[in-house]
Motif scaffolding. Structure first.
Motif, short mmCIF file in Angstrom:
data_model
loop_
_atom_site.label_atom_id
_atom_site.label_comp_id
_atom_site.label_asym_id
_atom_site.label_seq_id
_atom_site.Cartn_x
_atom_site.Cartn_y
_atom_site.Cartn_z
N ALA A 61 -1.16 3.86 -6.53
CA ALA A 61 -1.22 2.94 -5.44
C ALA A 61 -1.53 3.83 -4.05
CB ALA A 61 0.21 2.58 -4.99
N ILE A 62 -1.16 5.06 -3.97
CA ILE A 62 -1.44 6.05 -2.96
C ILE A 62 -3.08 6.27 -3.14
CG2 ILE A 62 -1.21 8.31 -2.25
CD1 ILE A 62 1.98 7.70 -2.42
N VAL A 63 -3.51 6.68 -4.31
CA VAL A 63 -5.03 7.24 -4.62
C VAL A 63 -5.80 5.88 -3.90
CG1 VAL A 63 -6.67 7.58 -6.28
CG2 VAL A 63 -4.50 9.00 -6.31
N ALA A 64 -5.41 4.68 -4.46
CA ALA A 64 -6.31 3.33 -4.24
C ALA A 64 -6.19 3.23 -2.69
CB ALA A 64 -5.58 2.29 -4.99
N PHE A 65 -4.96 3.55 -2.13
CA PHE A 65 -5.07 3.38 -0.74
C PHE A 65 -5.96 4.33 0.08
CE2 PHE A 65 -2.88 5.23 3.12
CZ PHE A 65 -3.03 4.28 3.95
N LEU A 66 -5.90 5.55 -0.44
CA LEU A 66 -6.62 6.82 0.28
C LEU A 66 -8.07 6.50 0.24
CD1 LEU A 66 -4.92 9.95 -0.82
CD2 LEU A 66 -4.88 8.98 1.42
N TYR A 67 -8.83 5.88 -0.88
CA TYR A 67 -10.14 5.69 -1.00
C TYR A 67 -10.42 4.49 -0.12
CZ TYR A 67 -11.30 8.55 -5.12
OH TYR A 67 -11.47 9.48 -5.92
N GLU A 68 -9.55 3.33 -0.02
CA GLU A 68 -9.68 2.23 0.89
C GLU A 68 -9.69 2.55 2.20
OE1 GLU A 68 -7.50 -1.85 1.84
OE2 GLU A 68 -7.38 -1.25 -0.09
N VAL A 69 -8.79 3.11 2.68
CA VAL A 69 -8.81 3.88 3.97
C VAL A 69 -9.90 4.66 4.48
CG1 VAL A 69 -7.43 5.39 5.56
CG2 VAL A 69 -6.39 3.66 4.30
N ALA A 70 -10.28 5.62 3.67
CA ALA A 70 -11.42 6.60 3.96
C ALA A 70 -12.75 5.85 4.01
CB ALA A 70 -11.57 7.74 2.71
N ASP A 125 -9.17 13.93 -2.53
CA ASP A 125 -8.46 14.63 -3.15
C ASP A 125 -7.25 14.19 -3.80
OD1 ASP A 125 -7.02 16.86 -4.49
OD2 ASP A 125 -7.92 18.35 -3.27
N GLU A 126 -7.47 13.73 -5.03
CA GLU A 126 -6.27 12.79 -5.82
C GLU A 126 -5.08 13.75 -5.89
OE1 GLU A 126 -7.98 10.57 -9.00
OE2 GLU A 126 -9.33 9.65 -7.77
N ASP A 127 -5.57 14.90 -6.50
CA ASP A 127 -4.50 15.73 -6.67
C ASP A 127 -3.62 16.14 -5.56
OD1 ASP A 127 -5.02 15.87 -9.37
OD2 ASP A 127 -6.43 17.71 -8.91
N LYS A 128 -4.05 16.34 -4.25
CA LYS A 128 -3.45 16.61 -3.08
C LYS A 128 -2.82 15.32 -2.33
CE LYS A 128 -5.88 20.96 -1.69
NZ LYS A 128 -6.67 21.71 -0.59
N GLY A 129 -3.47 14.28 -2.59
CA GLY A 129 -3.11 12.91 -2.01
C GLY A 129 -3.50 12.96 -0.58
N GLU A 130 -4.80 13.36 -0.20
CA GLU A 130 -5.55 13.31 0.85
C GLU A 130 -6.78 13.02 0.88
OE1 GLU A 130 -5.09 17.47 2.32
OE2 GLU A 130 -7.00 18.07 1.42
N ALA A 131 -7.07 12.35 2.06
CA ALA A 131 -8.63 11.82 2.29
C ALA A 131 -9.17 12.49 3.24
CB ALA A 131 -8.72 10.58 2.45
N SER A 166 1.70 -2.81 2.55
CA SER A 166 1.19 -3.99 1.82
C SER A 166 0.97 -3.72 0.23
CB SER A 166 -0.21 -4.70 2.31
OG SER A 166 -0.61 -5.89 1.33
N ILE A 167 0.18 -2.49 0.30
CA ILE A 167 0.03 -1.86 -1.05
C ILE A 167 1.25 -1.45 -1.83
CG2 ILE A 167 -1.07 -0.13 -2.25
CD1 ILE A 167 -3.44 -0.19 -0.39
N LEU A 168 1.98 -1.06 -1.29
CA LEU A 168 3.60 -0.43 -1.71
C LEU A 168 4.31 -1.63 -2.00
CD1 LEU A 168 4.13 2.64 0.40
CD2 LEU A 168 3.40 2.61 -1.95
N ASN A 169 4.25 -2.66 -1.42
CA ASN A 169 5.05 -3.75 -1.69
C ASN A 169 4.27 -4.57 -2.94
OD1 ASN A 169 7.05 -3.89 0.38
ND2 ASN A 169 5.87 -5.08 1.81
N GLN A 170 3.11 -4.57 -3.08
CA GLN A 170 2.45 -5.07 -4.12
C GLN A 170 2.80 -4.40 -5.21
OE1 GLN A 170 -1.61 -5.14 -3.62
NE2 GLN A 170 -1.67 -7.62 -3.61
N THR A 171 2.63 -3.06 -5.42
CA THR A 171 3.04 -2.19 -6.52
C THR A 171 4.43 -2.46 -7.04
OG1 THR A 171 1.49 -0.79 -5.55
CG2 THR A 171 2.98 0.35 -7.01
N PHE A 172 5.28 -2.29 -6.24
CA PHE A 172 6.69 -2.45 -6.53
C PHE A 172 7.57 -3.87 -6.59
CE2 PHE A 172 6.25 1.83 -5.10
CZ PHE A 172 6.45 2.62 -6.51
N SER A 173 6.45 -4.85 -6.47
CA SER A 173 6.94 -6.31 -6.60
C SER A 173 6.60 -6.97 -7.99
CB SER A 173 6.50 -7.24 -5.48
OG SER A 173 5.16 -7.48 -5.61
N GLU A 174 5.82 -6.12 -8.75
CA GLU A 174 5.53 -6.55 -10.04
C GLU A 174 6.71 -6.36 -11.12
OE1 GLU A 174 2.06 -4.43 -10.62
OE2 GLU A 174 0.59 -5.75 -8.97
#
Length: 160
Positions: A20-29, A57-63, A152-160
């Motif tokens: 979820a965080i990686v997808a978020f980083l790409y979207e935000v970047a 950088d997916e390993d570092k969790g940063e955009a 929104s992304i975190l809610n979606q991820t953990f509501s499943e």
């Protein structure tokens, strides 16, 4: 007491959170990069405006959103007497015109110029460049949207 069976889902939870965080980083970047290109208002050749890019950088969790052009730094922070932190060169200077300097189009806007014997502008006198802050403006414009999107992304991820 009855038998209680414990299921350890930490690995699945961590993987879902990371995805979820990686997808978020790409979207935000992508969004901040696009807004930076919009916020860039001073355009001569379009090179600086067109070269904003992002890297995740997916390993570092940063955009990282940036630009390889030196001019991008000047557009963001200004130069000379207009430098954002007031640490620029004072008193003005002659800036070259041509392949290693500013374009003739830019130079034609200056009132104090040096010309060669053929009448071509070879340098202009400047006190610097005012900062436009395109990257900061883009971040400020998208900040609340970014925060909401992460929720929104975190809610979606953990509501499943």
């Amino acid at each position: 007491m009855g038998n209680v069976e414990f299921t350890d889902n930490r690995i699945k939870v961590e993987a879902a959170l990371n995805d979820a965080i990686v997808a978020f980083l790409y979207e935000v970047a992508v969004e901040v990069e696009a807004q930076t290109k919009i916020a860039q208002t001073r355009v001569d050749t379009g090179h600086t405006k067109g070269e904003w890019t992002h890297y995740v950088d997916e390993d570092k969790g940063e955009a990282v959103i940036g630009n390889p052009r030196e001019n991008a730094i000047w557009e963001e922070y200004g130069t000379g007497e207009y430098a954002l932190k007031k640490n620029g060169r004072k008193g003005g200077w002659w800036a070259p015109v041509g392949p290693d300097g500013m374009s003739l189009k830019q130079a034609s806007k200056f009132s104090k110029v040096k010309k060669d014997k053929a009448g071509n502008i070879v340098a202009v006198f400047t006190y610097g460049k005012k900062p436009l802050r395109p990257l900061q403006k883009a971040f400020d414009k998208t900040k609340s949207k970014i925060i909401k999107r992460l929720g929104s992304i975190l809610n979606q991820t953990f509501s499943e």
